[in-house]
Each structure stands twice: as structure tokens, then as C-alpha cells.
Write a protein that holds these residues in place. Sequence first.
Motif, short mmCIF file in Angstrom:
data_model
loop_
_atom_site.label_atom_id
_atom_site.label_comp_id
_atom_site.label_asym_id
_atom_site.label_seq_id
_atom_site.Cartn_x
_atom_site.Cartn_y
_atom_site.Cartn_z
N GLN A 130 0.61 -1.25 -0.13
CA GLN A 130 0.15 0.06 -0.07
C GLN A 130 0.80 1.26 0.01
O GLN A 130 0.43 2.13 -0.59
CB GLN A 130 -0.94 0.16 1.14
CG GLN A 130 -1.94 1.02 1.25
CD GLN A 130 -2.85 1.34 0.01
OE1 GLN A 130 -3.34 -0.09 -0.34
NE2 GLN A 130 -3.17 2.28 -0.48
N ASP A 131 1.98 1.18 0.80
CA ASP A 131 2.91 2.15 0.86
C ASP A 131 3.60 2.70 -0.51
O ASP A 131 3.62 3.87 -1.06
CB ASP A 131 3.86 2.27 1.89
CG ASP A 131 3.43 1.91 3.21
OD1 ASP A 131 2.49 2.67 3.45
OD2 ASP A 131 4.07 1.53 4.35
N ALA A 185 2.07 1.85 -3.35
CA ALA A 185 0.97 2.46 -4.26
C ALA A 185 0.80 3.66 -4.02
O ALA A 185 0.74 4.56 -4.82
CB ALA A 185 -0.25 1.46 -3.88
N GLU A 186 0.83 4.25 -2.78
CA GLU A 186 0.81 5.51 -2.31
C GLU A 186 2.03 6.48 -2.91
O GLU A 186 1.60 7.49 -3.62
CB GLU A 186 0.30 5.82 -1.05
CG GLU A 186 -0.71 5.29 -0.21
CD GLU A 186 -1.00 5.21 1.05
OE1 GLU A 186 -0.02 5.96 1.73
OE2 GLU A 186 -1.76 4.71 1.70
N SER A 216 -2.04 1.44 -8.42
CA SER A 216 -3.29 1.07 -7.67
C SER A 216 -2.25 -0.17 -6.98
O SER A 216 -1.06 -0.58 -7.62
CB SER A 216 -4.27 0.23 -8.24
OG SER A 216 -3.57 -0.55 -9.43
N THR A 217 -2.79 -0.76 -6.07
CA THR A 217 -2.10 -1.94 -5.27
C THR A 217 -1.83 -2.92 -6.08
O THR A 217 -0.86 -3.58 -6.11
CB THR A 217 -2.80 -2.23 -3.94
OG1 THR A 217 -3.07 -1.27 -3.11
CG2 THR A 217 -2.28 -3.26 -3.02
N SER A 241 1.40 -4.75 -7.53
CA SER A 241 1.56 -5.94 -6.92
C SER A 241 2.18 -6.94 -8.27
O SER A 241 3.06 -7.56 -8.48
CB SER A 241 0.56 -6.87 -6.61
OG SER A 241 0.71 -8.39 -6.66
#
Length: 103
Positions: free
Chosen positions: A2-3, A5-6, A11-12, A16
Motif C-alpha cells: 500500500q505504501d 502504491a501511495e 493501484s495496489t 503487485s
Amino acid sequence: MQDIAERTGLSTSTVSRALNDSYGVSPRTIDMAKQAAAELGYVPNTGAKQLVTRKSNLIGVFMPEFEFESPQLMVRESVTRVIHNYKSINNLRDRGWRLCLRS
């Protein structure tokens, strides 16, 4: 993840796919995700990956213990040959495999 992605604005799921070198992700996106992962000290969760892929990438070699030394030496020599055929343990690791030796 998530970090990452931010930080990248992705997007997550894209992060991935980029970190797993999946098909359909542009080289620029892969580089961006991998650079952010390195900067953030991201370490993949091996257990989670094994659950999703249903693969452990683990090579287990179990060597029996014999009462006499001769058969045990033959087994150990055979295992040693297998390992040397892969050139090195690091080569296995680079390909995403882990080796477990037990006797």
C-alpha cells in the motif's frame, strides 16, 4: 504494498503485478514500483505469496542416516553433485528458489 502504491500513484494491484514481473505491465511502471519498493525497504511476504500461488519454491533434500557410513557417503555425494549442477545456492536464490537440506 500500500505504501508503494501511495508513493507511486499506482493501484495496489498494479504494484503487485509490477513487483512480480507479471505480463501486461510496462517497463516504466515496473521500474517505478521497484525503485519505490527499494527506497521503502519493502520485503515480500513469502507466506502470503505461497498461499496465492500455491507454490513454495522450496527444494527439500532429506538424507537418511544409515548405520554404516558407506551408504550415507553415497547419498551425500549425490546431493553435493545436484547442488553443484545448479552452480551455486545463490543461483537458486536468484531464481526464487530455497534449498532445505535435512538428515
